[in-house]
Design an enzyme around this catalytic site. Structure first.
Site, mmCIF file in Angstrom:
data_model
loop_
_atom_site.group_PDB
_atom_site.id
_atom_site.type_symbol
_atom_site.label_atom_id
_atom_site.label_comp_id
_atom_site.label_asym_id
_atom_site.label_seq_id
_atom_site.Cartn_x
_atom_site.Cartn_y
_atom_site.Cartn_z
ATOM 1 N N ARG A 1 -9.014 -16.554 2.884
ATOM 2 C CA ARG A 1 -9.963 -16.083 1.943
ATOM 3 C C ARG A 1 -9.324 -16.260 0.830
ATOM 4 O O ARG A 1 -8.240 -16.046 0.388
ATOM 5 C CB ARG A 1 -10.351 -14.398 2.417
ATOM 6 C CG ARG A 1 -11.355 -14.159 1.495
ATOM 7 C CD ARG A 1 -11.737 -12.588 1.733
ATOM 8 N NE ARG A 1 -12.980 -12.193 1.133
ATOM 9 C CZ ARG A 1 -12.983 -10.755 0.574
ATOM 10 N NH1 ARG A 1 -12.268 -9.914 0.795
ATOM 11 N NH2 ARG A 1 -14.177 -10.516 -0.136
ATOM 12 N N HIS A 2 -10.319 -16.361 -0.425
ATOM 13 C CA HIS A 2 -9.799 -16.329 -1.872
ATOM 14 C C HIS A 2 -9.280 -14.810 -2.151
ATOM 15 O O HIS A 2 -9.466 -14.029 -1.514
ATOM 16 C CB HIS A 2 -11.244 -16.424 -2.670
ATOM 17 C CG HIS A 2 -12.191 -15.401 -2.322
ATOM 18 N ND1 HIS A 2 -12.096 -14.370 -2.868
ATOM 19 C CD2 HIS A 2 -13.315 -15.869 -1.648
ATOM 20 C CE1 HIS A 2 -13.338 -13.791 -2.465
ATOM 21 N NE2 HIS A 2 -13.825 -14.539 -1.494
ATOM 22 N N ARG B 1 -11.538 -10.639 -6.521
ATOM 23 C CA ARG B 1 -12.537 -11.116 -7.637
ATOM 24 C C ARG B 1 -13.393 -10.001 -7.978
ATOM 25 O O ARG B 1 -13.405 -8.889 -7.301
ATOM 26 C CB ARG B 1 -13.616 -12.155 -6.708
ATOM 27 C CG ARG B 1 -14.474 -11.609 -5.336
ATOM 28 C CD ARG B 1 -15.386 -12.302 -5.161
ATOM 29 N NE ARG B 1 -16.146 -11.904 -3.914
ATOM 30 C CZ ARG B 1 -16.569 -10.853 -3.446
ATOM 31 N NH1 ARG B 1 -16.746 -9.742 -4.641
ATOM 32 N NH2 ARG B 1 -17.133 -10.291 -2.044
ATOM 33 N N ARG C 1 -14.017 -19.499 -7.196
ATOM 34 C CA ARG C 1 -12.991 -18.582 -6.704
ATOM 35 C C ARG C 1 -12.229 -19.224 -5.860
ATOM 36 O O ARG C 1 -11.039 -19.046 -5.617
ATOM 37 C CB ARG C 1 -13.380 -17.271 -6.331
ATOM 38 C CG ARG C 1 -14.449 -17.163 -5.182
ATOM 39 C CD ARG C 1 -14.989 -15.700 -4.993
ATOM 40 N NE ARG C 1 -16.035 -15.864 -3.850
ATOM 41 C CZ ARG C 1 -17.290 -15.838 -4.179
ATOM 42 N NH1 ARG C 1 -17.775 -16.065 -5.584
ATOM 43 N NH2 ARG C 1 -18.292 -15.886 -3.144
ATOM 44 N N HIS D 1 -14.017 -18.115 2.750
ATOM 45 C CA HIS D 1 -14.289 -16.646 2.451
ATOM 46 C C HIS D 1 -14.187 -15.704 3.594
ATOM 47 O O HIS D 1 -13.684 -16.311 4.526
ATOM 48 C CB HIS D 1 -16.112 -16.904 1.990
ATOM 49 C CG HIS D 1 -16.197 -17.880 1.215
ATOM 50 N ND1 HIS D 1 -16.258 -17.388 -0.177
ATOM 51 C CD2 HIS D 1 -16.304 -19.321 1.098
ATOM 52 C CE1 HIS D 1 -16.613 -18.675 -0.963
ATOM 53 N NE2 HIS D 1 -16.695 -19.492 -0.272
ATOM 54 N N ASP D 2 -14.637 -14.571 3.328
ATOM 55 C CA ASP D 2 -14.467 -13.537 4.525
ATOM 56 C C ASP D 2 -15.299 -14.086 5.695
ATOM 57 O O ASP D 2 -14.784 -13.882 6.732
ATOM 58 C CB ASP D 2 -14.705 -12.082 4.016
ATOM 59 C CG ASP D 2 -15.953 -11.950 3.155
ATOM 60 O OD1 ASP D 2 -16.736 -12.886 2.924
ATOM 61 O OD2 ASP D 2 -16.251 -10.886 2.646
#
Ligand SMILES: *[C@@H]1O[C@H](CO)[C@@H](O)[C@H](O)[C@H]1NC(C)=O
Ligand SMILES: *[C@@H]1O[C@H](CO)[C@@H](O)[C@H](O)[C@H]1NC(C)=O
Length: 407
Positions: free
Chosen positions: A43-44, A47, A111, A289-290
């Site tokens: 995941r990023h 943010r 992101r 992503h999540d």
């Protein structure tokens, strides 16, 4: 990990000779393995919120780059993850960047692109002949992407699949989901007055109420007085329920085939290629992503129900076992990493479970000797299903079309 105590407890009941045999075999097995190929799905980093609720006094302008952007904290987290990856795989990768060894793909979102680039700055600082500017310990490493509208791999959930939409509404109407939602009914009723957000759907509550409050708390903004610890806990639980119901609770297998299973299929294809003598690739990284990390874990049936933290990284390692050239690759070690503090984020003993499941199924797949059908991994049923169980990216870009094809 609970594995050691479990082994100890059962071993204690075994006759001594058997125990010795067992430990001898275990030792031999571990010593003989050689790392062949690594897949990372992360995941990023931290943010700003993606959106917020109408009554939020903290507007988009309060965030240096506006909504949905990687923050400096997020950069630090991914730099740290990059350092960890370098430490863990530096020897395996032979320390320097070699283009044929690594492939990085990100979703086409600021992101995730920025997270992967920060990560790579720590993973592959230039060395020796690759130093091009002595004042700058950095070299460009390519990060590949496709437009979001064409992303049938990482930008989960794929919502434009009519069959998935059906499954989603079935899920919301299911007894199990309603049972889990019931204790929160009164609480949900109170939210519109407090937040100004009138939607009752959990995904909306997660993304428009809980997530912005969470981001603001991480960044030390003063939260509205109603956002007490108790309220934040309930909001988090509802967000977790939202994510869980997206991929699970009802017909998890079928949903996974249309979602995270697609990525599982791709990863297994890479692993299969990695067993070929001509293979040079050692590392594939996916920056996402999540909803990607959890979708993957749901398809593997190893999801722990927690919202994946920033920079959470799902690791899959493929090993070869010496002396078994016919079946070169037989072991996977999944794990989850997160920055700062704990080395792994809390999970049930699923790492072992997944290792067993994946190695079984990977072996079957590798032994098929021809282009194999993608498979679905599950705890309760035989994973090798028939054609209707193919993992299919849903929609018009794909050769595999979901059963109720979109227009
Ligand atoms: C690592 O790279 C060096 C320099 O290119 C090379 O001499 C060495 O054989 C490599 N080691 C491995 C294990 O590939
Ligand atoms: C928030 O405050 C804590 C405690 O003062 C500090 O350690 C942390 O770095 C701050 N967070 C951010 C994102 O500035």
């Amino acid at each position: 990990m609970r594995a050691a105590p479990l082994l100890g407890a059962s071993a204690a009941r075994l006759p001594l000779s058997l125990f010795l045999l067992l430990s001898f075999r275990l030792d031999r097995g571990v010593g003989a393995k050689e790392l062949k190929f690594v897949t990372l799905v992360f995941r990023h980093g931290d943010r700003s919120p993606i959106e917020t609720f109408p009554n939020d006094p903290i507007k988009e302008s309060s965030w240096p780059q506006g909504f949905g952007q990687l923050t400096q904290l997020g950069m630090e987290q991914h730099y740290e993850l990059g350092e960890y990856i370098r430490k863990r795989y530096g020897k395996f990768l032979n320390e320097t960047y070699k283009r044929e060894q690594v492939y990085i793909r990100s979703t086409d979102v600021d992101r995730t692109l920025m997270s992967s680039m920060t990560n790579l700055a720590a993973l592959f600082p230039p060395e020796g002949v690759s130093i091009w500017n002595p004042g700058l310990p950095w070299q460009p490493i390519p990060v590949h992407t496709v437009p979001l509208s064409e992303d049938r791999l990482l930008y989960l959930p794929f919502r434009d699949c009519p069959r998935f939409q059906e499954l989603e509404s079935e899920t919301l109407n299911s007894e199990e989901f309603q049972k889990r939602l019931h204790p929160y009914k009164d609480f949900i009723e109170t939210l519109p007055k407090l937040s100004g957000y009138h939607g009752q759907d959990l995904f909306g509550i997660w993304s428009k109420v809980y997530d912005p409050l969470f981001c603001e708390s991480v960044h030390n903004f003063t939260l509205p007085s109603w956002a007490t610890e108790d309220v934040m806990t309930k909001l988090r639980e509802l967000s977790e329920l939202s994510l869980l119901s997206l991929y699970g609770i009802h017909k998890q297998e079928e949903k996974s085939r249309l979602q995270g299973g697609v990525l599982v299929g791709e990863i297994l294809n890479h692993m299969k290629s990695a067993t070929q003598p001509s293979n040079h690739r050692k590392l594939v990284m996916y920056s996402a992503h999540d909803t990607t990390v959890s979708g993957l874990q749901m398809a593997l049936n190893v999801y722990n129900g927690i919202l994946p933290p920033y920079a959470a990284c799902h690791l899959m390692e493929l090993y070869s076992e010496a002396g078994s050239e016919d079946h070169p690759c037989c072991c996977l070690l999944p794990g989850v990493w997160r920055p700062s503090g704990a080395a792994v984020y809390p999970h049930p003993p699923w790492a072992l479970l997944a290792e067993r499941l994946l190695s079984e199924h990977l072996n079957r797949r590798l032994n098929e000797g021809r282009h194999a059908r993608p498979i679905f991994v599950t705890r309760h049923r035989s994973p090798m299903q028939h054609s209707k169980d193919r993992l299919s990216p849903c929609g018009h870009h794909s050769a595999h079309i979901c059963p109720f094809k979109s227009a």
